[in-house]
Design a protein around this motif. Structure first.
Motif, PDB file in Angstrom:
ATOM      1  N   ARG A 794       0.828  -1.205   0.000  1.00  0.00           N
ATOM      2  CA  ARG A 794       0.000   0.000   0.000  1.00  0.00           C
ATOM      3  C   ARG A 794       0.862   1.255   0.000  1.00  0.00           C
ATOM      4  NH1 ARG A 794      -2.299   3.288   3.821  1.00  0.00           N
ATOM      5  NH2 ARG A 794      -1.677   1.989   5.605  1.00  0.00           N
ATOM      6  N   HIS A 795       2.000   1.181   0.705  1.00  0.00           N
ATOM      7  CA  HIS A 795       2.869   2.349   0.776  1.00  0.00           C
ATOM      8  C   HIS A 795       3.767   2.490  -0.450  1.00  0.00           C
ATOM      9  CE1 HIS A 795       1.826   3.655   4.808  1.00  0.00           C
ATOM     10  NE2 HIS A 795       1.908   2.401   5.235  1.00  0.00           N
ATOM     11  N   THR A 796       4.104   1.375  -1.074  1.00  0.00           N
ATOM     12  CA  THR A 796       5.062   1.451  -2.194  1.00  0.00           C
ATOM     13  C   THR A 796       4.410   1.397  -3.566  1.00  0.00           C
ATOM     14  OG1 THR A 796       5.387  -0.951  -2.119  1.00  0.00           O
ATOM     15  CG2 THR A 796       6.902   0.416  -0.810  1.00  0.00           C
ATOM     16  N   GLN A 797       3.304   0.645  -3.694  1.00  0.00           N
ATOM     17  CA  GLN A 797       2.691   0.488  -5.007  1.00  0.00           C
ATOM     18  C   GLN A 797       1.251   0.965  -5.071  1.00  0.00           C
ATOM     19  OE1 GLN A 797       3.324  -3.390  -6.791  1.00  0.00           O
ATOM     20  NE2 GLN A 797       5.242  -3.690  -5.633  1.00  0.00           N
ATOM     21  N   GLY A 798       0.692   1.319  -3.953  1.00  0.00           N
ATOM     22  CA  GLY A 798      -0.651   1.870  -3.951  1.00  0.00           C
ATOM     23  C   GLY A 798      -1.695   0.886  -3.477  1.00  0.00           C
ATOM     24  N   PRO A 799      -2.908   1.392  -3.197  1.00  0.00           N
ATOM     25  CA  PRO A 799      -3.980   0.571  -2.621  1.00  0.00           C
ATOM     26  C   PRO A 799      -4.381  -0.622  -3.477  1.00  0.00           C
ATOM     27  CG  PRO A 799      -4.496   2.899  -2.438  1.00  0.00           C
ATOM     28  CD  PRO A 799      -3.294   2.811  -3.310  1.00  0.00           C
ATOM     29  N   LYS A 800      -4.438  -0.426  -4.791  1.00  0.00           N
ATOM     30  CA  LYS A 800      -4.928  -1.508  -5.644  1.00  0.00           C
ATOM     31  C   LYS A 800      -4.040  -2.739  -5.539  1.00  0.00           C
ATOM     32  CE  LYS A 800      -6.476  -2.608 -10.302  1.00  0.00           C
ATOM     33  NZ  LYS A 800      -6.681  -2.132 -11.694  1.00  0.00           N
ATOM     34  N   ALA A 801      -2.740  -2.530  -5.499  1.00  0.00           N
ATOM     35  CA  ALA A 801      -1.808  -3.668  -5.389  1.00  0.00           C
ATOM     36  C   ALA A 801      -1.923  -4.347  -4.030  1.00  0.00           C
ATOM     37  CB  ALA A 801      -0.380  -3.194  -5.628  1.00  0.00           C
ATOM     38  N   ALA A 802      -2.283  -3.582  -3.016  1.00  0.00           N
ATOM     39  CA  ALA A 802      -2.321  -4.138  -1.662  1.00  0.00           C
ATOM     40  C   ALA A 802      -3.582  -4.932  -1.383  1.00  0.00           C
ATOM     41  CB  ALA A 802      -2.191  -3.002  -0.643  1.00  0.00           C
TER      42      ALA A 802
END
Length: 906
Positions: A794-802
């Motif tokens: 979530r911190h490195t690639q964004g909410p969608k990836a998390a």
């Protein structure tokens, strides 16, 4: 029948009721229970029910599964229709093949399947007389089966004596009391069967019968002619007047006939109709027409064998025989049963007066057989008798030591102490058996690890120097108890002393003891290769004693491969707890609970733990009771039940720390760590974790040091101690913990990922954790790693990836019941922009096991391959998938991947 209207109505309703059920008839000897069984048999014709009759035999109460064999003998041809696993269960318990005896549950399920198969042709009526004499193993299975007959076509009626304790007392089956006849009914019965009695005789019969129907029917024949004086009393549980009546008839028999009856009585020939149901299993009485005419014997209509009319006849025959007559009969019976190890030994022992090495050796072999079948209590008695019959002091001492050793494992510590004291000579030194027994008492009852260690270590030193004449197992027992003490001490200095002693013994150390040393002491430094060594030791399970199974399973626990051995434990634990090595059964329950905990079966783990707590406290095993509380406290901490966890932690600290029981104090710290993590108090979690081991290293001989690896790293990361966290994760990698156990591999990869500075390293480590073939077997650890991964994404690639990773973590926590962790995962989902609860609604209907099976099926594995991974049968896998498809709204295996993927698209 007279005076039984109410009971007959109840039995008629029992037979008329739809579906299967079980009922216990309880009453005193001679009250008419057998007649009521006959009445029930008469209520149904052969076209409506197949009637199966059996009877408990007092002489067989110590023979495991003898009663069950009698009950099922005529149904065994139907076993050809069972699957191979259930056929194998019957082969083992009935002695057709060697193997580990199954648990009550496994055997009970096999019996239920056999009954269901037989009842598919015609409903079954099982009539079991004299249930109080049924051996414990058979009674437990009958109780298990009786509680599960609802919905079947099987009815079971069990008659037991009210004044003789039996396993059926706690079987939780409905009961119908059969009381003595009222005065009015007793008079009616007497007048109906003996109408010509004069008034004084009639009055005396009714007075002495006291409403007992059998006495009412029997006494008049011996009270005629004015013989109404003192009837005498025999030393039996019930109706001593009846024993006197039978004794008169027995004394009138010719000598050869009495000898024939004595052989039958001593070998447990049945009583009443259908008394014998195991052809060849008991002595067959012949040339006893005189006894038949005297009303002492009947003929079994099914087999044609002679049986005693009533158990009191059998008891009276034995009581009236002289000691020499009984010994001669036992000697003859030993020849009859020359191919039956246990029965032959029992009769040989009863026939012997003077020391006899052949008989003692036979008893020793029988004890070994009984121990492996879950009959440790019987083994203690047989070894004690073997010691009495030993011809040399050395053999006597050895057998008493063996008896004491098994008694210790059977939780008979007081008896074990008496046995070893009986072997002490005035002014003599302690025997190794005395040392082992004293150590068990000190360890189990008070957790006294320090003095017990000194005591046993000194005995090993003495044996090393002067014990060349002792059998190898004497040294092995001392070494193994020293290893157990060292494990509970959890102290590096004591372990160093233990290892030095074992090194000094050279090749005299048993191979299994070497496994225990490496696994129990320090898996970080000695755990490599332990899994393979345990696997080889388990290769021939039939040669293992119960305590071997539990010790090897403890070794498997330390390297996190217990899952594959849980079937051994589950098959063995019930029989050991009931009639076998009870203390070993306590350890087995601990191991089963720990594996259930690791596998995410937390509700089952709590039930197992509560059972273990009840067992350990009832036997006064304080060490095992506190160990059980420790595991229950750890489970409570994982579930977020913080108050309960801290209460268990406080109890452990107060008991274990003053005694130096490091094994338990480490678990107390682990409970504190887990509870703090569950409620998000990372500072407290870190302080508890470093109390077990400092960051960057693994405390020597601290079993929780490696187990709490992920706890320390995660707490350090969340408190800003990144350097300590990375150092600890790197220490795990440098120690090659992934090569020690699958769980350590998973959490090492997770720890390295959580502490990685570079994104590529982090993703590589998370990928290794996800791809580990055993990852699904540790759902809690895997969910924690996924949660950390999702936060990082979530911190490195964004909410969608998390989101997909966070969804899977949250789902696992919710299914496990880890409330604190589930709330944290939900918060992360909300932070990723997802309505957290909605994201899980699609799969909430699936259990954890169903979800895992669906994932494996979606990956292309066959049912057989899935079963091999999850230790399930292909049929069970198929049943799970059958339930999964409608829950996911699909109809084919091909649609699984897309259906499961929808959770990640929310």
């Amino acid at each position: 029948m007279v005076g039984r209207d109410g009971v007959q109505r109840e039995l008629s309703a029992f037979m008329a009721a739809a579906g299967g059920q079980a009922l216990i008839l309880r009453g005193e000897t001679g009250v008419g229970k057998s007649a009521l069984l006959d009445h029930v048999a008469g209520l149904t014709g052969p076209e409506r029910h197949r009637v199966i009759r059996a009877a408990g035999v007092e002489a067989e109460t110590e023979l495991p599964f003898a009663g069950l064999h009698q009950l099922l003998y005529s149904l065994l041809p139907h076993s050809a229709g069972l699957d191979e696993g259930h056929r194998a269960v019957f082969d083992v318990v009935f002695g057709l093949h060697e193997g580990t005896a199954p648990s009550v549950m496994s055997l009970g399920i096999a019996v239920l399947d056999l009954l269901s198969l037989a009842a598919s042709e015609k409903p079954l009526l099982l009539l079991l007389d004299d249930g109080q004499w049924m051996d414990a193993s058979s009674a437990e299975v009958c109780g298990f089966v009786g509680r599960r007959l609802s919905g079947s076509s099987v009815k079971m009626l069990i008659a037991v004596r009210s004044d003789v304790g039996s396993r059926f007392d706690t079987a939780a089956l409905p009961e119908l009391p059969v009381a003595a006849l009222s005065e009015e009914a007793a008079g009616q019965l007497l007048d109906l069967r003996h109408p010509q009695l004069d008034a004084p005789t009639r009055r005396n019969v009714l007075e002495h019968a006291m409403g007992n129907p059998l006495a009412i029917l029997e006494l008049p024949a011996y009270l005629d002619g004015g013989h109404t004086g003192d009837l005498g009393f025999g030393n039996i549980p019930l109706s001593r007047r009846l024993q006197h009546v039978y004794g008169i008839r027995i004394e009138r028999l010719a000598g050869p006939v009495r000898e024939e009856l004595l052989r039958g009585a001593l070998d447990g020939v049945g009583a009443g109709p259908s008394g014998n149901r195991a052809p060849g299993a008991r002595y067959r009485m012949r040339e006893a027409d005189e006894a038949v005419a005297a009303g002492l014997l009947d003929t079994d209509p099914a087999t044609g064998d002679l049986v005693f009319r009533h158990p009191l006849v059998r008891a009276t025959v034995v009581q009236l025989a002289t000691p020499n007559q009984r010994r001669a009969a036992h000697a003859e019976l030993a020849r009859v049963h020359r191919d039956d190890v246990e029965r032959r030994a029992r009769h040989l022992a009863a026939s012997a007066v003077d020391p006899d090495e052949e008989v003692a050796a036979a008893l020793e072999a029988a004890a070994d057989s009984a121990t492996r079948r879950g009959g440790a209590v019987a083994a203690v008695a047989w070894l004690t008798r073997a010691a009495e019959l030993s011809e040399t002091p050395a053999d006597r001492s050895r057998r008493l030591g063996d008896a004491a050793f098994i008694a210790g494992h059977a939780a008979l510590l007081e008896q074990a102490q008496k046995l070893v004291r009986s072997d002490l000579l005035p002014g003599g030194s302690e025997s190794p058996a005395t040392v082992v027994t004293s150590a068990y008492v000190a360890l189990y009852e008070d957790g006294d690890v320090r003095s017990a260690h000194r005591h046993v270590a000194a005995a090993i030193e003495s044996l090393r120097e002067d014990g060349a004449h002792e059998p190898p197992e004497v040294l092995t027992r001392l070494v193994n108890v020293l290893l157990a003490i060292s494990q509970y001490a959890g102290d590096a200095a004591l372990w160093e002393r233990t290892e030095q002693l074992m090194d000094s013994l050279g090749d005299r150390v048993d191979l299994r003891s070497a496994i225990y040393r490496d696994a129990w002491s320090d898996v970080v430094r000695h755990g490599a290769g332990v899994h393979e060594r345990v696997e080889r030791a388990f290769a021939d399970g039939s040669e293992l004693e119960p305590w071997d199974v539990s010790r090897l399973s403890v070794a498997a626990y330390h390297v996190d491969t217990l899952r594959q051995y849980r079937p051994y434990l589950q098959r063995a634990v019930d029989r050991e707890v009931e009639t076998g090595a009870v203390a070993t059964g306590m350890t087995m329950l601990h191991l089963i609970m720990l594996d259930q905990l690791a596998a995410g079966e937390w509700d089952d783990a709590e039930r197992t733990g509560q059972r273990a707590l009840e067992l350990t406290t009832s036997h006064g095993h304080a060490l095992f009771a506190h160990q059980t509380r420790a595991y229950l406290g750890l489970l409570a901490a994982l579930r977020g039940q913080v108050e309960q966890a801290r209460e268990a932690q406080a109890v452990l600290e107060a008991w274990a720390r003053p005694r130096g029981v490091g094994f338990l104090t480490q678990i107390a710290d682990a409970i504190g760590t887990a509870a703090a993590l569950s409620e998000g108090d990372y500072e407290a979690a870190y302080l508890y974790a470093i109390g077990i081991t400092p960051p960057g290293s693994f405390e020597r001989c601290a079993h929780q040091a490696s187990r709490t690896l992920l706890d320390l790293v995660e707490a350090a990361v969340h408190t800003g101690r990144l350097e300590q966290a990375r150092r600890h994760a790197q220490a795990a990698s440098d120690a090659d913990l992934p090569g020690v156990s699958p769980r350590l591999a998973l959490i090492t990869y997770g720890a390295l990922a959580m502490t990685a500075a570079e994104e590529k390293e982090a993703e590589d480590m998370y990928a290794l954790a996800e791809a580990h073939p055993a990852a699904a077997g540790f759902p809690f650890e895997l969910a924690r790693i996924r949660l950390a991964h999702g936060v990082r994404l979530r911190h490195t690639q964004g909410p969608k990836a998390a989101r997909p990773v966070l969804v899977r973590a949250a789902e696992s926590f919710e299914r496990l019941g880890a409330t604190g962790w589930a709330e944290r995962a939900q918060a992360e989902l909300r932070a990723s922009g997802t309505p957290a609860r909605a994201s899980l609604s699609y799969l909430t209907a699936l259990t954890w096991q169903e979800r895992r099976i669906a994932e494996l099926a979606a990956s292309g594995l066959t049912n057989k391959e899935i079963g091999a991974r999850m230790h399930l049968s292909p049929r069970t896998v198929s049943s799970h998938l059958y339930r999964v498809f409608p829950k996911l709204g699909i109809t084919s295996r091909a649609a699984l991947r897309d259906a499961l993927g929808k959770a990640g698209d929310v």
